[in-house]
Design an enzyme around this catalytic site. Structure first.
Site, PDB file in Angstrom:
ATOM      1  N   ARG A  97       2.266 -12.439  -0.899  1.00 27.20           N
ATOM      2  CA  ARG A  97       1.447 -12.729   0.112  1.00 27.20           C
ATOM      3  C   ARG A  97      -0.385 -13.934  -0.604  1.00 27.20           C
ATOM      4  O   ARG A  97       0.497 -14.082  -1.792  1.00 27.20           O
ATOM      5  CB  ARG A  97      -0.339 -11.026   0.011  1.00 27.20           C
ATOM      6  N   SER A 100      -0.656  -3.330  10.442  1.00 33.57           N
ATOM      7  CA  SER A 100      -0.415  -4.254   8.881  1.00 33.57           C
ATOM      8  C   SER A 100       0.898  -5.511   9.679  1.00 33.57           C
ATOM      9  O   SER A 100       1.408  -4.845  10.121  1.00 33.57           O
ATOM     10  CB  SER A 100      -0.284  -3.911   8.057  1.00 33.57           C
ATOM     11  N   LYS A 148      -9.568  -2.537   2.048  1.00 29.45           N
ATOM     12  CA  LYS A 148      -9.356  -1.439   2.585  1.00 29.45           C
ATOM     13  C   LYS A 148      -9.892  -0.052   1.975  1.00 29.45           C
ATOM     14  O   LYS A 148     -10.517   0.574   3.383  1.00 29.45           O
ATOM     15  CB  LYS A 148      -7.482  -0.839   2.868  1.00 29.45           C
ATOM     16  N   ARG A 171       0.899  -1.036  -0.315  1.00 30.13           N
ATOM     17  CA  ARG A 171       0.003   0.251  -0.094  1.00 30.13           C
ATOM     18  C   ARG A 171       0.934   1.440   0.325  1.00 30.13           C
ATOM     19  O   ARG A 171       2.057   0.923   0.640  1.00 30.13           O
ATOM     20  CB  ARG A 171      -0.993  -0.058   1.380  1.00 30.13           C
ATOM     21  N   ASP A 216      -8.743  -9.641   9.136  1.00 31.39           N
ATOM     22  CA  ASP A 216      -8.747  -8.221   9.017  1.00 31.39           C
ATOM     23  C   ASP A 216      -9.496  -7.041   9.174  1.00 31.39           C
ATOM     24  O   ASP A 216      -9.126  -6.211  10.166  1.00 31.39           O
ATOM     25  CB  ASP A 216      -7.927  -8.274   7.444  1.00 31.39           C
ATOM     26  N   CYS A 221       0.590  -7.476  12.256  1.00 33.55           N
ATOM     27  CA  CYS A 221       1.289  -7.726  13.231  1.00 33.55           C
ATOM     28  C   CYS A 221       1.102  -8.587  13.676  1.00 33.55           C
ATOM     29  O   CYS A 221       0.604  -8.437  15.447  1.00 33.55           O
ATOM     30  CB  CYS A 221       1.488  -6.031  14.072  1.00 33.55           C
ATOM     31  N   TYR A 236      -1.604  -4.234  -7.062  1.00 29.11           N
ATOM     32  CA  TYR A 236      -1.141  -4.675  -5.643  1.00 29.11           C
ATOM     33  C   TYR A 236      -1.947  -3.940  -4.790  1.00 29.11           C
ATOM     34  O   TYR A 236      -2.745  -2.960  -4.581  1.00 29.11           O
ATOM     35  CB  TYR A 236       0.248  -3.928  -5.506  1.00 29.11           C
ATOM     36  N   LYS A 238      -2.336 -10.873  12.948  1.00 27.95           N
ATOM     37  CA  LYS A 238      -4.088 -10.212  12.554  1.00 27.95           C
ATOM     38  C   LYS A 238      -4.630 -12.042  12.683  1.00 27.95           C
ATOM     39  O   LYS A 238      -5.028 -12.879  13.038  1.00 27.95           O
ATOM     40  CB  LYS A 238      -4.544  -9.762  12.409  1.00 27.95           C
ATOM     41  N   HIS A 255     -10.229  -2.338  11.967  1.00 30.14           N
ATOM     42  CA  HIS A 255      -9.223  -3.273  11.311  1.00 30.14           C
ATOM     43  C   HIS A 255      -8.742  -4.454  12.454  1.00 30.14           C
ATOM     44  O   HIS A 255      -7.802  -4.028  12.742  1.00 30.14           O
ATOM     45  CB  HIS A 255      -7.738  -1.931  11.047  1.00 30.14           C
TER      46      HIS A 255
HETATM   47  P1  GTP Z   1      -2.110  -7.669   7.744  1.00 33.91           P
HETATM   48  O1  GTP Z   1      -2.860  -8.614   6.701  1.00 33.91           O
HETATM   49  O2  GTP Z   1      -1.457  -6.967   7.146  1.00 33.91           O
HETATM   50  O3  GTP Z   1      -2.537  -6.719   7.754  1.00 33.91           O
HETATM   51  O4  GTP Z   1      -1.646  -8.591   8.404  1.00 33.91           O
HETATM   52  P2  GTP Z   1      -1.653  -9.273  10.110  1.00 33.91           P
HETATM   53  O5  GTP Z   1      -1.641  -8.134  10.979  1.00 33.91           O
HETATM   54  O6  GTP Z   1      -2.687  -9.714   9.357  1.00 33.91           O
HETATM   55  O7  GTP Z   1      -0.153  -9.814  10.791  1.00 33.91           O
HETATM   56  P3  GTP Z   1       0.194 -11.546   9.881  1.00 33.91           P
HETATM   57  O8  GTP Z   1      -0.477 -12.617  11.624  1.00 33.91           O
HETATM   58  O9  GTP Z   1       0.228 -11.847   8.889  1.00 33.91           O
HETATM   59  O10 GTP Z   1       1.654 -11.504  10.940  1.00 33.91           O
HETATM   60  C1  GTP Z   1       2.761 -11.066  10.377  1.00 33.91           C
HETATM   61  C2  GTP Z   1       3.823 -10.978  10.615  1.00 33.91           C
HETATM   62  O11 GTP Z   1       3.897 -10.893  11.790  1.00 33.91           O
HETATM   63  C3  GTP Z   1       4.035 -12.893  10.544  1.00 33.91           C
HETATM   64  O12 GTP Z   1       5.278 -12.797   9.498  1.00 33.91           O
HETATM   65  C4  GTP Z   1       3.952 -13.751  11.511  1.00 33.91           C
HETATM   66  O13 GTP Z   1       5.532 -14.718  11.452  1.00 33.91           O
HETATM   67  C5  GTP Z   1       4.890 -12.607  12.574  1.00 33.91           C
HETATM   68  N1  GTP Z   1       3.480 -12.649  14.422  1.00 33.91           N
HETATM   69  C6  GTP Z   1       2.234 -13.606  14.001  1.00 33.91           C
HETATM   70  N2  GTP Z   1       2.385 -13.465  14.940  1.00 33.91           N
HETATM   71  C7  GTP Z   1       3.550 -13.030  16.228  1.00 33.91           C
HETATM   72  C8  GTP Z   1       3.471 -13.857  17.335  1.00 33.91           C
HETATM   73  O14 GTP Z   1       3.140 -13.565  18.073  1.00 33.91           O
HETATM   74  N3  GTP Z   1       5.212 -13.434  17.778  1.00 33.91           N
HETATM   75  C9  GTP Z   1       5.617 -13.219  16.714  1.00 33.91           C
HETATM   76  N4  GTP Z   1       7.120 -13.477  17.337  1.00 33.91           N
HETATM   77  N5  GTP Z   1       5.842 -13.056  15.684  1.00 33.91           N
HETATM   78  C10 GTP Z   1       4.454 -12.813  15.376  1.00 33.91           C
HETATM   79  C1  SPV Z   2      -2.391  -4.846   5.673  1.00 36.89           C
HETATM   80  O1  SPV Z   2      -1.498  -3.354   5.099  1.00 36.89           O
HETATM   81  O2  SPV Z   2      -3.541  -4.047   6.454  1.00 36.89           O
HETATM   82  C2  SPV Z   2      -3.394  -6.196   4.702  1.00 36.89           C
HETATM   83  C3  SPV Z   2      -2.897  -6.045   2.820  1.00 36.89           C
HETATM   84  O3  SPV Z   2      -4.377  -5.922   5.199  1.00 36.89           O
HETATM   85  S1  SPV Z   2      -3.877  -4.546   1.681  1.00 36.89           S
HETATM   86  O4  SPV Z   2      -4.593  -5.113   1.080  1.00 36.89           O
HETATM   87  O5  SPV Z   2      -2.678  -4.608   1.058  1.00 36.89           O
HETATM   88  O6  SPV Z   2      -3.852  -3.732   2.757  1.00 36.89           O
HETATM   89 MN    MN Z   3      -4.530  -5.793   7.364  1.00 34.09          MN
END
Ligand code: GTP
Ligand code: SPV
Ligand code: MN
Length: 587
Positions: free
Chosen positions: A370, A247, A205, A69, A276, A249, A196, A251, A225
């Site tokens: 992704r 993002s 979003k 983004r 998400d 972090c 993208y 979820k 979010h």
């Molecule tokens: P968006 O799709 O961008 O909104 O991201 P998201 O919040 O769904 O994050 P996601 O669960 O995909 O995790 C993002 C990164 O953080 C990945 O590389 C995970 O492996 C890492 N991660 C997730 N949970 C944990 C955790 O509890 N501890 C650690 N150290 N890393 C984590």
């Molecule tokens: C985020 O960035 O929080 C995502 C991926 O979930 S995107 O759809 O690119 O916003």
């Molecule tokens: Mn997201």
């Protein structure tokens, strides 16, 4: 396909602006989608993966300048700058329309315009909203068909002009002329020069957060979010938690977690409702209910493995689109950092170069690569996933990546304090957005890039929603931090499945069962309240994880003050009061 005169009029206008060679309505049928997959493979837009190992799976590579983004090119064009607020980029709507119309002018000559009618939320649910996206990209069509409910059935239920108008033109992906623009008052989204994810899958979003947050403010509901999960206890009761993390972090990971062995054996289980986005409304019983408006997961690939997120990995085994990961040329499967320790020797890395993955020094998959996977693929998808009435939320959890400062978990004293805890969220930036990674920035409610109006009014809306619920019915509010680090830069908390231990404390708190102790920032788990059975963690480490360093927090308070000052008079008095309270507590 439709006789809706508002749809047809807008379509005519957009056609004469973009001048596509032809127009194709997406009817949602498998035949049509299959034909589009074939066509995209023929043109090279998509690559067909190993259909025995990954049935129905395809690969797409974006331009190297178009992998995340673009927040600095994302605009909220309200009639006045004040309505968009100090956090959003703003331009006068008339000026922006003129600029965009010049960019779209003839942009689809020699191309096809696809018309995608889609529903965010189960079709016909009182929570749901309808959009129509016009795009010249088959990649977008195929992703939208996974991420949303698309097709003719949606067109048939549009009520007059009550639909969000979304126009996307891939054009030549020129980053200097890339714009992601929202006109909340016109219920319109315009995206140009990207192909993208969050820039172009306009239901996600752009609609489900930026436009929907604006609609929610008008109509008395919330677009957040947030993931939504159900936690089932050994008695078979399920309680629901919604959690907002910025993002990349955690979820998707939290939404699908597998409990530690000893809890699994007792009969605990997690059900995924969403990973998400959550749309929340107060139900007839006065409780807060949530739906997931999406139908798929657009998940971060790197770090996803059988060990960290088995359920996400399983979800990607069929009918999935992979974007910007690496390809194993030997068997046309996919690979990314963290999948396993065995990168393919015969590899196409994400930019398209042929490399020996075992010797390559650099990342093979883009850090923001992704997967787009249908939610129904998920082994732990909740039986309530399609429930048009949503699920009742017991707890709201905020969280971010903070190496220091925030403890593993704490509870807000009440809704108003909880809103303050959300409003003061901060997190290290990630690869999900273009720009520097690892820089701490304030990200209220994980919505910094996604609020479609003035953030100060958004805080006010949160406070108002709390006032509409009785204190005993409103969700309890918490803050977590899975990313606290020790002196040597190692994560102090194992995270992933072990986060279940924190969720149990949270739900026990909601039922008045677990112990907590007062601190300057809120309620911390009492000694022994977080179950560490089978966990390789010392009492020292746990103490550090739950510690609140008053000097560090005082520094944060200074930063909070500076941050809030930009909202001037518009900042709700409750936020100022909470800030003073925190400062006094720390003194
Ligand atoms: P968006 O799709 O961008 O909104 O991201 P998201 O919040 O769904 O994050 P996601 O669960 O995909 O995790 C993002 C990164 O953080 C990945 O590389 C995970 O492996 C890492 N991660 C997730 N949970 C944990 C955790 O509890 N501890 C650690 N150290 N890393 C984590
Ligand atoms: C985020 O960035 O929080 C995502 C991926 O979930 S995107 O759809 O690119 O916003
Ligand atoms: Mn997201």
């Amino acid at each position: 396909m439709t006789e809706n005169k508002y749809v047809l009029k807008w379509l005519e206008e957009m056609k004469s602006l973009c001048r596509p060679d032809q127009l194709v309505w997406i009817d949602g049928s498998e035949e049509q989608l299959e034909a589009l997959r074939e066509e995209s493979v023929a043109t090279g837009e998509m690559i067909k993966l190993n259909q025995e190992k990954l049935p129905g799976c395809y690969y797409h590579r974006t331009a190297v300048n178009d992998v995340a983004r673009v927040e600095d090119r994302t605009f909220i064009c309200t009639p006045t700058k004040e309505e968009a607020g100090p956090i959003n980029n703003w331009m006068d709507p008339e000026e922006m329309y003129a600029k965009l119309n010049a960019l779209y002018d003839g942009s689809m000559e020699g191309r096809t315009m696809y018309v995608i009618p889609y529903s965010m939320g189960p079709v016909g649910s009182p929570f749901s909203k309808i959009g129509i996206e016009l795009t010249d990209s088959i990649y977008v069509v195929l992703n939208m068909a996974i991420m949303t409910r698309v097709g003719k059935a949606i067109l048939d239920i549009i009520d007059g002009d009550d639909f969000t108008k979304c126009l996307h033109a891939k054009k030549d992906v020129n980053p200097d002329e890339r714009y992601i623009v929202h006109f909340p008052q016109d219920n319109t989204i315009m995206s140009v020069n990207s192909a993208y994810g969050g820039n172009v899958l306009l239901g996600k979003k752009c609609f489900a957060l930026r436009i929907a947050s604006y609609l929610g403010k008008q109509e008395g509901w919330m677009a957040e979010h947030m993931l939504i999960l159900g936690l089932e206890n050994p008695q078979g009761e399920v309680k629901y938690i919604a959690a907002a993390f910025p993002s990349a972090c955690g979820k998707t990971n939290l939404a699908m977690l597998i409990p530690p062995e000893y809890l699994k054996e007792k009969g605990y289980k997690i059900w995924t409702v969403g990973d998400d986005i959550a749309w929340l409304r107060i139900g007839p019983d006065g409780r807060l209910y949530a739906i997931n408006p999406e139908a798929g997961f657009f998940g971060v690939a790197p770090g996803t493995s059988e060990k960290t997120n088995f359920n996400a990995l399983e979800s990607t085994k069929k009918n999935t689109i992979f974007t910007n990961v690496a390809i194993n040329n030997d068997d046309m499967t996919v690979w990314w950092e963290g999948l396993d320790k065995n990168p393919p020797a015969n590899c196409t890395e994400w930019t398209g170069k042929q490399v020996n993955g075992k010797e390559f020094d650099g990342v093979l998959a883009n850090p923001n690569s992704r997967f787009t996977a249908p939610a129904i693929n998920c082994p732990c998808i909740s039986p309530e996933f399609e429930n048009p009435q949503g699920v009742p939320i017991s707890a709201i959890v905020f969280g971010g990546r903070r190496a220091k400062t925030a403890p593993l978990v704490y509870q807000a004293r009440d809704w108003e304090h909880g809103v303050f805890v959300g409003a003061t969220m901060a997190s290290e930036t990630t690869a999900a957005a273009a720009g520097a990674v690892g820089v701490v920035r304030r990200d209220p409610m994980a919505m910094k890039p996604f609020v479609g109006y003035n953030m100060a009014d958004y805080f006010g809306h949160w406070l108002d929603m709390g006032k509409k619920m009785d204190a005993d019915k409103a969700p309890k509010i918490f803050h977590v931090n899975w990313f606290r680090k020790d002196e040597d830069n190692n994560f102090l908390w194992p995270g992933f499945g072990d986060n279940m231990r924190v969720l149990l404390w949270i739900l026990d708190r909601c039922e008045g069962k677990a112990d907590a102790v007062e601190s300057a920032i809120g309620l911390l788990p009492a000694e022994g309240a977080i179950d560490t059975t089978d966990l390789d963690i010392t009492a020292e480490q746990l103490k550090e994880l739950l510690s609140v360093d008053k000097d560090v927090w005082m520094g944060d308070v200074e930063n909070q003050k500076e941050y809030f000052s930009q909202f001037g008079d518009r900042l709700p008095a409750e936020i100022t009061k909470q800030l003073e309270n925190l400062e006094n507590n720390l003194k």
